[in-house]
Design a protein around this motif. Structure first.
Motif, PDB file in Angstrom:
ATOM      1  N   GLU A  60     -13.799 -39.372  47.529  1.00  0.00           N
ATOM      2  CA  GLU A  60     -12.554 -39.452  48.289  1.00  0.00           C
ATOM      3  C   GLU A  60     -11.870 -40.787  48.041  1.00  0.00           C
ATOM      4  O   GLU A  60     -12.525 -41.817  47.865  1.00  0.00           O
ATOM      5  CB  GLU A  60     -12.825 -39.282  49.789  1.00  0.00           C
ATOM      6  N   SER A  61     -10.559 -40.744  48.015  1.00  0.00           N
ATOM      7  CA  SER A  61      -9.779 -41.953  47.799  1.00  0.00           C
ATOM      8  C   SER A  61      -8.490 -41.853  48.594  1.00  0.00           C
ATOM      9  O   SER A  61      -7.976 -40.751  48.827  1.00  0.00           O
ATOM     10  CB  SER A  61      -9.472 -42.124  46.309  1.00  0.00           C
ATOM     11  N   LYS A  62      -7.973 -42.995  49.017  1.00  0.00           N
ATOM     12  CA  LYS A  62      -6.700 -43.041  49.734  1.00  0.00           C
ATOM     13  C   LYS A  62      -5.735 -43.927  48.956  1.00  0.00           C
ATOM     14  O   LYS A  62      -6.133 -44.949  48.391  1.00  0.00           O
ATOM     15  CB  LYS A  62      -6.879 -43.575  51.152  1.00  0.00           C
ATOM     16  N   LEU A  63      -4.505 -43.524  48.952  1.00  0.00           N
ATOM     17  CA  LEU A  63      -3.473 -44.280  48.255  1.00  0.00           C
ATOM     18  C   LEU A  63      -2.200 -44.221  49.077  1.00  0.00           C
ATOM     19  O   LEU A  63      -1.863 -43.183  49.639  1.00  0.00           O
ATOM     20  CB  LEU A  63      -3.239 -43.666  46.871  1.00  0.00           C
ATOM     21  N   SER A  64      -1.524 -45.341  49.177  1.00  0.00           N
ATOM     22  CA  SER A  64      -0.242 -45.348  49.880  1.00  0.00           C
ATOM     23  C   SER A  64       0.754 -46.219  49.120  1.00  0.00           C
ATOM     24  O   SER A  64       0.363 -47.157  48.427  1.00  0.00           O
ATOM     25  CB  SER A  64      -0.402 -45.852  51.324  1.00  0.00           C
ATOM     26  N   PHE A  74       1.980 -50.584  46.406  1.00  0.00           N
ATOM     27  CA  PHE A  74       0.887 -49.626  46.151  1.00  0.00           C
ATOM     28  C   PHE A  74      -0.425 -50.210  46.698  1.00  0.00           C
ATOM     29  O   PHE A  74      -0.800 -51.333  46.372  1.00  0.00           O
ATOM     30  CB  PHE A  74       0.759 -49.348  44.666  1.00  0.00           C
ATOM     31  N   VAL A  75      -1.099 -49.419  47.525  1.00  0.00           N
ATOM     32  CA  VAL A  75      -2.383 -49.837  48.105  1.00  0.00           C
ATOM     33  C   VAL A  75      -3.400 -48.741  47.837  1.00  0.00           C
ATOM     34  O   VAL A  75      -3.190 -47.572  48.179  1.00  0.00           O
ATOM     35  CB  VAL A  75      -2.260 -50.081  49.622  1.00  0.00           C
ATOM     36  N   GLU A 131      -8.060 -32.043  45.109  1.00  0.00           N
ATOM     37  CA  GLU A 131      -7.469 -31.688  46.401  1.00  0.00           C
ATOM     38  C   GLU A 131      -6.684 -32.886  46.935  1.00  0.00           C
ATOM     39  O   GLU A 131      -7.208 -34.007  46.983  1.00  0.00           O
ATOM     40  CB  GLU A 131      -8.565 -31.290  47.397  1.00  0.00           C
ATOM     41  N   ILE A 132      -5.448 -32.638  47.325  1.00  0.00           N
ATOM     42  CA  ILE A 132      -4.566 -33.729  47.754  1.00  0.00           C
ATOM     43  C   ILE A 132      -3.883 -33.360  49.066  1.00  0.00           C
ATOM     44  O   ILE A 132      -3.418 -32.233  49.238  1.00  0.00           O
ATOM     45  CB  ILE A 132      -3.490 -34.026  46.687  1.00  0.00           C
ATOM     46  N   LEU A 133      -3.853 -34.307  49.983  1.00  0.00           N
ATOM     47  CA  LEU A 133      -3.056 -34.171  51.196  1.00  0.00           C
ATOM     48  C   LEU A 133      -2.001 -35.272  51.157  1.00  0.00           C
ATOM     49  O   LEU A 133      -2.325 -36.459  51.172  1.00  0.00           O
ATOM     50  CB  LEU A 133      -3.918 -34.308  52.457  1.00  0.00           C
ATOM     51  N   LEU A 134      -0.744 -34.864  51.054  1.00  0.00           N
ATOM     52  CA  LEU A 134       0.360 -35.819  50.996  1.00  0.00           C
ATOM     53  C   LEU A 134       1.015 -35.934  52.361  1.00  0.00           C
ATOM     54  O   LEU A 134       1.365 -34.928  52.972  1.00  0.00           O
ATOM     55  CB  LEU A 134       1.378 -35.385  49.951  1.00  0.00           C
ATOM     56  N   LYS A 135       1.159 -37.163  52.846  1.00  0.00           N
ATOM     57  CA  LYS A 135       1.835 -37.421  54.113  1.00  0.00           C
ATOM     58  C   LYS A 135       3.074 -38.264  53.829  1.00  0.00           C
ATOM     59  O   LYS A 135       3.014 -39.215  53.050  1.00  0.00           O
ATOM     60  CB  LYS A 135       0.916 -38.168  55.079  1.00  0.00           C
ATOM     61  N   ILE A 145       4.624 -43.036  51.560  1.00  0.00           N
ATOM     62  CA  ILE A 145       3.844 -41.919  51.029  1.00  0.00           C
ATOM     63  C   ILE A 145       2.361 -42.265  51.159  1.00  0.00           C
ATOM     64  O   ILE A 145       1.923 -43.327  50.716  1.00  0.00           O
ATOM     65  CB  ILE A 145       4.174 -41.654  49.549  1.00  0.00           C
ATOM     66  N   GLU A 146       1.593 -41.371  51.765  1.00  0.00           N
ATOM     67  CA  GLU A 146       0.147 -41.559  51.875  1.00  0.00           C
ATOM     68  C   GLU A 146      -0.540 -40.364  51.233  1.00  0.00           C
ATOM     69  O   GLU A 146      -0.177 -39.215  51.509  1.00  0.00           O
ATOM     70  CB  GLU A 146      -0.280 -41.690  53.336  1.00  0.00           C
ATOM     71  N   LEU A 147      -1.517 -40.641  50.364  1.00  0.00           N
ATOM     72  CA  LEU A 147      -2.238 -39.580  49.674  1.00  0.00           C
ATOM     73  C   LEU A 147      -3.730 -39.657  49.986  1.00  0.00           C
ATOM     74  O   LEU A 147      -4.342 -40.717  49.829  1.00  0.00           O
ATOM     75  CB  LEU A 147      -2.047 -39.711  48.158  1.00  0.00           C
ATOM     76  N   ASP A 148      -4.298 -38.545  50.440  1.00  0.00           N
ATOM     77  CA  ASP A 148      -5.747 -38.409  50.577  1.00  0.00           C
ATOM     78  C   ASP A 148      -6.203 -37.549  49.408  1.00  0.00           C
ATOM     79  O   ASP A 148      -5.848 -36.363  49.316  1.00  0.00           O
ATOM     80  CB  ASP A 148      -6.112 -37.744  51.909  1.00  0.00           C
ATOM     81  N   ILE A 149      -6.987 -38.136  48.502  1.00  0.00           N
ATOM     82  CA  ILE A 149      -7.364 -37.472  47.255  1.00  0.00           C
ATOM     83  C   ILE A 149      -8.871 -37.212  47.223  1.00  0.00           C
ATOM     84  O   ILE A 149      -9.658 -38.116  47.512  1.00  0.00           O
ATOM     85  CB  ILE A 149      -6.965 -38.344  46.045  1.00  0.00           C
TER      86      ILE A 149
END
Length: 299
Positions: A278-282, A295-296, A94-98, A268-272
């Motif tokens: 759960e993981s966050k990536l930006s 990349f963070v 499941e991914i939420l892309l901002k 780009i921010e991703l909630d995975i």
């Protein structure tokens, strides 16, 4: 004697059961730990694949690149407005892309004689001691062999990074030091995550179509209400005249800050989420050069 032998045998049996129980428990723990490691490795691998695929999508997005090729401020603004939140599922993940502009805020790494004055004035208007700027300057000035810092922050935090403000957590340490040193809670009045950009790049500009109200208030020294109005007008600024500034404000804005009306660099921010993890990536994406950077990862 026979009773004694039975007692000893029972004790040995009990000890044997305890040892076996402990061994089984330890074995199960090892299995669980190994399972967790496998899941984490799977998650990390899955995440890297997701990033690669999203970069490919961004590189091949006609809509994204058309707004830049047409040099259309309004098209770009509309695109980011429509694509600000995109939830989707990818192979069970499941991914939420901002998506938002990466040039809406001010980087403290760009503090100089002029912008330091503007920031001090902004802080004073919020009842914050202007020496807060000196603490920031300590944290972007690198290691000084002569220890000629403006504050004692590194006495309390000797291993604190001091080349630039690296993250919100880094700033939180700085803010905690200020609060204790000056016995002052006034920093809570400012949303620094809406004011500051975190990173090492000293040559970034501010896209006025996405500048936050905190940034407008800082740049112009205007009231919060006026800053909110300027921020709300984003998407309609094509030149300096569209901002409806007076002559003094125009001078301040153009002489102290590097402003743009179309800066096609997005955050780009991703909630995975995968298997309850759960993981966050930006990261930043330069549309013109089709390049991802900064990349963070957060687990």
């Amino acid at each position: 004697m026979q009773r004694s032998r039975k007692g000893i045998a029972l004790l040995i049996t009990l000890m044997f059961v305890i040892v076996i129980t402990v061994a089984i428990a330890y074995g199960l723990k090892q299995v669980n730990d190994a399972t967790k490691i496998v899941k984490q490795e799977q998650f990390l691998y899955q995440r890297s694949i997701i990033v690669e695929d999203i970069l490919k999508i961004l590189n091949n997005s006609r809509e994204l690149h058309a707004s830049v090729e047409n040099n259309s401020t309004s098209d770009f603004y509309l695109l980011l407005s429509q694509a600000s939140f995109i939830p989707f599922e990818y192979e069970g993940v499941e991914i939420l892309l901002k998506m938002k502009s990466a040039r809406a805020k001010f980087n403290p790494a760009m503090l100089n004689e002029t912008t330091s004055v503007r920031l001090r004035e902004y802080l004073v208007r919020n009842n914050i001691n202007s020496q807060y700027v000196d603490i920031l300057l300590d944290n972007i000035g690198g290691i000084k062999e002569d220890n000629s810092y403006n504050s004692a922050i590194f006495d309390e935090n000797p291993y604190l990074f001091r080349d630039y403000i690296a993250s919100a957590k880094h700033l939180e340490i700085i803010n905690d030091y200020y609060t204790k040193e000056y016995n002052d809670n006034a920093l809570k009045k400012v949303d620094f995550n809406q004011l500051f950009y975190y990173g090492s790049d000293e040559n970034i500009s501010i896209d006025v179509n996405y500048a936050t109200s905190e940034v407008w208030e800082f740049m112009l020294g205007c009231t919060r209400e006026r800053a909110e109005t300027l921020s709300a007008g984003g998407g309609n600024y094509f030149n300096i005249e569209d901002l409806n500034l007076n002559d003094d404000e125009k001078e301040i804005l153009t002489s102290a800050f590097d402003i743009k009306y179309l800066e096609p660099i997005i955050q780009i921010e991703l909630d995975i989420t995968l298997n309850g993890q759960e993981s966050k990536l930006s990261f930043e994406y330069d549309i013109k050069n089709k390049k991802g950077s900064h990349f963070v990862y957060e687990i």
